[in-house]
Design a protein around this motif. Structure first.
Motif, PDB file in Angstrom:
ATOM      1  N   PHE A  48       0.805  -1.217   0.000  1.00  0.00           N
ATOM      2  CA  PHE A  48       0.000   0.000   0.000  1.00  0.00           C
ATOM      3  C   PHE A  48       0.842   1.273   0.000  1.00  0.00           C
ATOM      4  CE2 PHE A  48      -3.109  -3.054   1.673  1.00  0.00           C
ATOM      5  CZ  PHE A  48      -4.215  -2.737   0.909  1.00  0.00           C
ATOM      6  N   GLU A  49       2.159   1.139  -0.124  1.00  0.00           N
ATOM      7  CA  GLU A  49       2.999   2.344  -0.176  1.00  0.00           C
ATOM      8  C   GLU A  49       2.614   3.220  -1.358  1.00  0.00           C
ATOM      9  OE1 GLU A  49       7.111   1.186   0.114  1.00  0.00           O
ATOM     10  OE2 GLU A  49       6.820   0.407   2.143  1.00  0.00           O
ATOM     11  N   ASP A  50       2.137   2.604  -2.429  1.00  0.00           N
ATOM     12  CA  ASP A  50       1.593   3.352  -3.564  1.00  0.00           C
ATOM     13  C   ASP A  50       0.161   3.744  -3.186  1.00  0.00           C
ATOM     14  OD1 ASP A  50       0.376   4.211  -5.927  1.00  0.00           O
ATOM     15  OD2 ASP A  50       1.403   2.716  -7.158  1.00  0.00           O
ATOM     16  N   SER A  51      -0.096   5.028  -3.083  1.00  0.00           N
ATOM     17  CA  SER A  51      -1.406   5.510  -2.609  1.00  0.00           C
ATOM     18  C   SER A  51      -2.544   5.184  -3.563  1.00  0.00           C
ATOM     19  CB  SER A  51      -1.356   7.017  -2.368  1.00  0.00           C
ATOM     20  OG  SER A  51      -1.083   7.698  -3.588  1.00  0.00           O
ATOM     21  N   ARG A  52      -2.239   4.699  -4.762  1.00  0.00           N
ATOM     22  CA  ARG A  52      -3.282   4.323  -5.724  1.00  0.00           C
ATOM     23  C   ARG A  52      -3.796   2.904  -5.507  1.00  0.00           C
ATOM     24  NH1 ARG A  52       0.182   5.274 -10.902  1.00  0.00           N
ATOM     25  NH2 ARG A  52       1.539   4.148  -9.487  1.00  0.00           N
ATOM     26  N   VAL A  53      -3.129   2.123  -4.649  1.00  0.00           N
ATOM     27  CA  VAL A  53      -3.534   0.734  -4.402  1.00  0.00           C
ATOM     28  C   VAL A  53      -4.739   0.711  -3.469  1.00  0.00           C
ATOM     29  CG1 VAL A  53      -2.845  -1.498  -3.414  1.00  0.00           C
ATOM     30  CG2 VAL A  53      -1.248  -0.216  -4.862  1.00  0.00           C
ATOM     31  N   GLY A  54      -5.838   0.135  -3.959  1.00  0.00           N
ATOM     32  CA  GLY A  54      -7.074   0.057  -3.181  1.00  0.00           C
ATOM     33  C   GLY A  54      -7.227  -1.229  -2.398  1.00  0.00           C
ATOM     34  N   PHE A  55      -6.645  -2.324  -2.918  1.00  0.00           N
ATOM     35  CA  PHE A  55      -6.693  -3.580  -2.163  1.00  0.00           C
ATOM     36  C   PHE A  55      -5.555  -4.496  -2.580  1.00  0.00           C
ATOM     37  CE2 PHE A  55      -9.384  -4.600  -5.837  1.00  0.00           C
ATOM     38  CZ  PHE A  55      -9.015  -5.895  -6.176  1.00  0.00           C
ATOM     39  N   VAL A  56      -5.230  -5.401  -1.646  1.00  0.00           N
ATOM     40  CA  VAL A  56      -4.195  -6.417  -1.865  1.00  0.00           C
ATOM     41  C   VAL A  56      -4.805  -7.764  -1.536  1.00  0.00           C
ATOM     42  CG1 VAL A  56      -1.930  -7.279  -1.140  1.00  0.00           C
ATOM     43  CG2 VAL A  56      -2.338  -4.806  -1.290  1.00  0.00           C
ATOM     44  N   GLN A  57      -4.716  -8.675  -2.484  1.00  0.00           N
ATOM     45  CA  GLN A  57      -5.231 -10.031  -2.323  1.00  0.00           C
ATOM     46  C   GLN A  57      -4.058 -11.003  -2.220  1.00  0.00           C
ATOM     47  OE1 GLN A  57      -8.608 -11.315  -2.249  1.00  0.00           O
ATOM     48  NE2 GLN A  57      -7.386 -13.032  -1.534  1.00  0.00           N
ATOM     49  N   VAL A  58      -4.121 -11.930  -1.257  1.00  0.00           N
ATOM     50  CA  VAL A  58      -3.118 -12.989  -1.174  1.00  0.00           C
ATOM     51  C   VAL A  58      -3.772 -14.324  -1.502  1.00  0.00           C
ATOM     52  CG1 VAL A  58      -1.755 -11.706   0.528  1.00  0.00           C
ATOM     53  CG2 VAL A  58      -3.340 -13.448   1.313  1.00  0.00           C
ATOM     54  N   VAL A  59      -2.979 -15.340  -1.663  1.00  0.00           N
ATOM     55  CA  VAL A  59      -3.427 -16.689  -2.013  1.00  0.00           C
ATOM     56  C   VAL A  59      -4.418 -17.219  -0.972  1.00  0.00           C
ATOM     57  CG1 VAL A  59      -2.649 -19.090  -2.307  1.00  0.00           C
ATOM     58  CG2 VAL A  59      -1.261 -17.204  -3.185  1.00  0.00           C
ATOM     59  N   GLN A  60      -5.387 -17.965  -1.436  1.00  0.00           N
ATOM     60  CA  GLN A  60      -6.266 -18.697  -0.537  1.00  0.00           C
ATOM     61  C   GLN A  60      -5.756 -20.129  -0.489  1.00  0.00           C
ATOM     62  OE1 GLN A  60     -10.323 -17.609  -0.365  1.00  0.00           O
ATOM     63  NE2 GLN A  60     -11.019 -19.702  -0.279  1.00  0.00           N
ATOM     64  N   ALA A  61      -5.300 -20.559   0.670  1.00  0.00           N
ATOM     65  CA  ALA A  61      -4.738 -21.901   0.838  1.00  0.00           C
ATOM     66  C   ALA A  61      -5.540 -22.643   1.912  1.00  0.00           C
ATOM     67  CB  ALA A  61      -3.267 -21.801   1.241  1.00  0.00           C
ATOM     68  N   TYR A  62      -5.300 -23.933   2.023  1.00  0.00           N
ATOM     69  CA  TYR A  62      -6.113 -24.778   2.902  1.00  0.00           C
ATOM     70  C   TYR A  62      -5.235 -25.672   3.762  1.00  0.00           C
ATOM     71  CZ  TYR A  62      -9.164 -23.201  -0.770  1.00  0.00           C
ATOM     72  OH  TYR A  62      -9.829 -22.404  -1.664  1.00  0.00           O
ATOM     73  N   TYR A  63      -5.638 -25.848   5.020  1.00  0.00           N
ATOM     74  CA  TYR A  63      -4.871 -26.700   5.921  1.00  0.00           C
ATOM     75  C   TYR A  63      -5.432 -28.109   6.040  1.00  0.00           C
ATOM     76  CZ  TYR A  63      -8.331 -25.043   9.396  1.00  0.00           C
ATOM     77  OH  TYR A  63      -9.484 -24.707  10.054  1.00  0.00           O
ATOM     78  N   ASN A  64      -6.592 -28.366   5.460  1.00  0.00           N
ATOM     79  CA  ASN A  64      -7.186 -29.706   5.598  1.00  0.00           C
ATOM     80  C   ASN A  64      -7.226 -30.463   4.272  1.00  0.00           C
ATOM     81  OD1 ASN A  64      -9.252 -28.087   4.467  1.00  0.00           O
ATOM     82  ND2 ASN A  64     -10.818 -29.453   5.279  1.00  0.00           N
TER      83      ASN A  64
END
Length: 190
Positions: free
Chosen positions: A69-85
């Motif tokens: 988010f250091e770039d003020s134009r970034v509205g959202f950040v998505q990371v990987v959806q992973a599973y533990y089961n």
């Protein structure tokens, strides 16, 4: 913490850790309704992290995401959806396996085009971005619609190909088909 069940154990944990607990029972709009309620009545935070209740974030989640988010134009950040089961049974393994293409080449390609999408979990939003579109979109595919509205307003997004949390994947066919039908139906009605 937005709690749709007003769980006394969660309230106690929040008190112990200095976290505001918000009773979100009887709010319309599913997850988006809870997020919008919080934005209107409880939060003045600059960033909002959306995690599903079955997802366990890594301790360094915030430290890995906030630099994006250091770039003020970034509205959202998505990371990987992973599973533990995913090793619970063959259904869990297959359900997790079918997501790898999306969280790998598809999301990396969308990132390369400058339009990765929010997934609904493991996503961090800039408060100003959500405010600029009147809050999180209320829809069956609320995450995708919110992404589109943010991009239409000129906000940028980032896909961070990192497993910042792990959640549950369906372990029986009925739950798997219910999940897939919800996702497919939501995208059909956008």
């Amino acid at each position: 913490l937005l709690d749709g069940g007003n769980d006394p154990r969660l309230r106690a944990r929040c008190v112990a850790h200095g976290v505001e607990h918000v009773d979100c029972r009887n709010l319309d709009g599913a997850k988006a309704g809870k997020i919008n309620h919080c934005l209107r009545h409880h939060s003045n935070a600059d960033f909002l992290v959306v995690l599903d209740p079955d997802h366990i974030p890594r301790a360094d989640f915030i430290q890995r995401v906030l630099p994006c988010f250091e770039d003020s134009r970034v509205g959202f950040v998505q990371v990987v959806q992973a599973y533990y089961n995913l090793r619970d049974n063959w259904i869990a393994w297959a359900a997790a396996e079918q997501t790898f293409g999306f969280y790998g080449p598809t999301m990396m390609g969308l990132h390369g085009l400058g339009i990765p999408t929010a997934i609904g979990a493991n996503c961090t939003f800039r408060r100003a971005a959500l405010d600029s579109i009147g809050g999180h979109a209320v829809h069956l595919a609320e995450d995708a619609l919110t992404s589109m509205q943010l991009h239409a307003k000129g906000w940028q997004s980032v896909y961070l190909p990192w497993r910042g949390s792990a959640g549950l994947v369906p372990t029986d066919l009925a739950a798997f088909w219910k999940q897939q039908l919800k996702w497919a139906t939501g995208m059909t009605y956008l």
